[in-house]
Design an enzyme around this catalytic site. Structure first.
Site, PDB file in Angstrom:
ATOM      1  N   LYS A 352       0.826  -1.213   0.000  1.00 24.98           N
ATOM      2  CA  LYS A 352       0.000   0.000   0.000  1.00 24.98           C
ATOM      3  C   LYS A 352       0.862   1.266   0.000  1.00 24.98           C
ATOM      4  CE  LYS A 352      -3.946  -2.090   2.421  1.00 24.98           C
ATOM      5  NZ  LYS A 352      -4.641  -2.251   3.713  1.00 24.98           N
ATOM      6  N   VAL A 353       2.022   1.174   0.643  1.00 24.70           N
ATOM      7  CA  VAL A 353       2.914   2.335   0.743  1.00 24.70           C
ATOM      8  C   VAL A 353       4.281   1.938   0.190  1.00 24.70           C
ATOM      9  CG1 VAL A 353       4.106   3.877   2.371  1.00 24.70           C
ATOM     10  CG2 VAL A 353       1.690   3.313   2.729  1.00 24.70           C
TER      11      VAL A 353
END
Ligand SMILES: NC(=O)c1ccc[n+]([C@@H]2O[C@H](COP(=O)([O-])OP(=O)(O)OC[C@H]3O[C@@H](n4cnc5c(N)ncnc54)[C@H](O)[C@@H]3O)[C@@H](O)[C@H]2O)c1
Length: 423
Positions: A352-353
């Site tokens: 996600k990051v």
């Protein structure tokens, strides 16, 4: 070096923006390092990594005088713990996330619009072009309608007797009060009247649903002589697509279901939302730009916003690396395993990051009703408005680009054997 020069060279100050020691301008607190009472043997003690660890800014703020500007107060006195995280969040947002190439998604959980934060903070952020797409709980968008409709939401007390409130036709959100019949039920009645209009008689995602509602909200605002009180109206005008992660879980969803019993043809398709939000993130990256998220609270809006990268990487099998910026304000702890409190580094493990961007991730543990007005003020006072990106108008083109890339990366065909259509 003259004695005056040598004293001036020893005057240093805390620069909380860069966390580096700088020569002091006259307005800051100065001090003489050489005048401390430390014994000489201690000054001579040498440790290999000591200077590295102690290279941060010295904590020695000026006395607060009551005349400071708010943004300066944040820069100069929010120096540790969650105060420092809030300052770092304000600086991250204003100095890096508001760069022209960054597409910004904002998630909204908790009861923000009933607390007035729609009018005070979210609308100004939308107007300034500081948010490009939104995922909110349905509740935030439902309660936003009272403001557009000019139905008063009033301050009360968390100590009030709820049985007494019920007897008096009042509902309570902690210390905020709403009329049951003349605010809630009146909003529902009007909402149902809108949902049965011809433009709603089809399948759609929640961005379109909220855009169509926003047009009505903008009109109610205008008729009531109110300006900039409704998130839905502001988002409609600015072309900011507004999604909800749980379309059935709010009074908007309840009314959609209610009119369906009477044969209404509106069908909300959450897959449209999943793909459109994913298309924004991919478009930001493929244009050579960056993508960032501002997460107010946790809940399903937080995940819905962050799952765009796993959708790109894990499901659509398109090579990508994760969000470039992560800013969250929450009360939720990470150690319960719940997503509301999950940290940016945990999000790295899910794609996600972007792991290389973790320095540009801030989590501030505080109440969003405190942090949101402060960050909004800070950003508006320190950064010029950005042009509206109007992602709502670009949904179709971005979905086509996403679909094209999906088929380019996967040896898949249309299930009916037809050629995929991108235009
Ligand atoms: N009338 C309505 O339509 C209505 C009313 C209330 C809730 N709901 C629905 O219930 C669901 C849950 O919504 P919710 O608003 O209760 O979300 P929530 O309270 O579950 O928020 C999610 C998380 O965000 C964090 N959070 C919430 N408020 C915060 C704050 N002030 N400061 C810092 N962190 C905070 C908490 O960690 C929380 O666990 C939504 O789907 C919503 O639409 C509907």
């Amino acid at each position: 070096m003259s004695s005056t020069q040598s004293i001036a060279a020893k005057l240093v100050r805390v620069d909380s923006t860069t966390n580096m020691a700088k020569k002091a301008p006259s307005t800051t607190r100065g001090y003489r390092e050489d005048l401390s009472e430390m014994p000489d043997w201690m000054k001579k003690k040498k440790c290999p990594n000591r200077d590295k660890y102690l290279s941060g800014a010295r904590i020695l703020p000026k006395n607060i005088k009551g005349k400071e500007k708010l943004a300066d107060l944040i820069d100069e006195t929010f120096l540790a713990y969650n105060g420092a995280r809030l300052r770092e969040g304000c600086q991250l947002f204003t100095q890096k996330m508001l760069e022209p190439d960054v597409t910004i998604g904002m998630s909204l959980s908790g009861a923000l619009t009933p607390a007035g934060l729609g009018c005070s903070a979210i609308v100004p952020l939308i107007k300034a072009g500081f948010v490009d797409w939104i995922v909110a709980t349905g509740a935030n968008l439902y309660h936003d309608l009272h403001f557009a409709l000019n139905y008063p939401v009033r301050a009360g007390s968390f100590k009030m007797d709820d049985t007494e409130l019920r007897d008096n036709d009042i509902v309570r959100v902690y210390d905020v009060l709403l009329g049951y019949s003349d605010c809630l039920m009146a909003t529902d009645e009007i909402l149902r009247g809108i949902l049965v209009q011809p433009e709603f008689q089809k399948e759609m995602g929640t961005a379109e649903l909220h855009y169509l509602l926003g047009r009505y909200a903008a009109e109610w605002e205008r008729k009531a002589g109110l300006k900039d009180v409704s998130v839905l109206a502001a988002a409609y005008r600015a072309g900011v697509p507004c999604y909800t992660s749980s379309p059935g879980d709010s009074t908007i969803g309840m009314n959609v279901a209610g009119v369906e019993l009477r044969g209404n043809k509106l069908r909300i398709n959450p897959s449209i939302d999943v793909n459109e939000t994913t298309a924004y993130v991919l478009a930001a990256k493929r244009s050579g730009g960056r993508s960032g998220v501002v997460l107010w609270g946790g809940g399903s809006p937080k995940n819905f916003m962050l799952q765009t990268e796993p959708q790109i990487q894990e499901v659509l099998r398109i090579k990508e690396y994760g969000q470039d910026f992560f800013l969250q304000v929450t009360d939720a702890r990470p150690d319960t395993g719940g997503l509301s409190g999950a940290t940016p580094s945990e999000a790295v493990s899910w794609g996600k990051v972007d792991p290389n961007r973790l320095p540009d991730a801030v989590v501030c543990y505080t109440d969003t009703t405190i942090a949101m007005p402060l960050l909004t003020h800070y950003a508006l006072s320190r950064h010029a408005p950005r042009p509206h990106r109007r992602l709502y108008d670009q949904r179709r083109a971005m979905m086509q680009a996403l679909t094209r890339e999906y088929f380019a990366h996967n040896k898949v065909k249309m299930l009916d054997g037809s050629t995929p259509q991108f235009d």
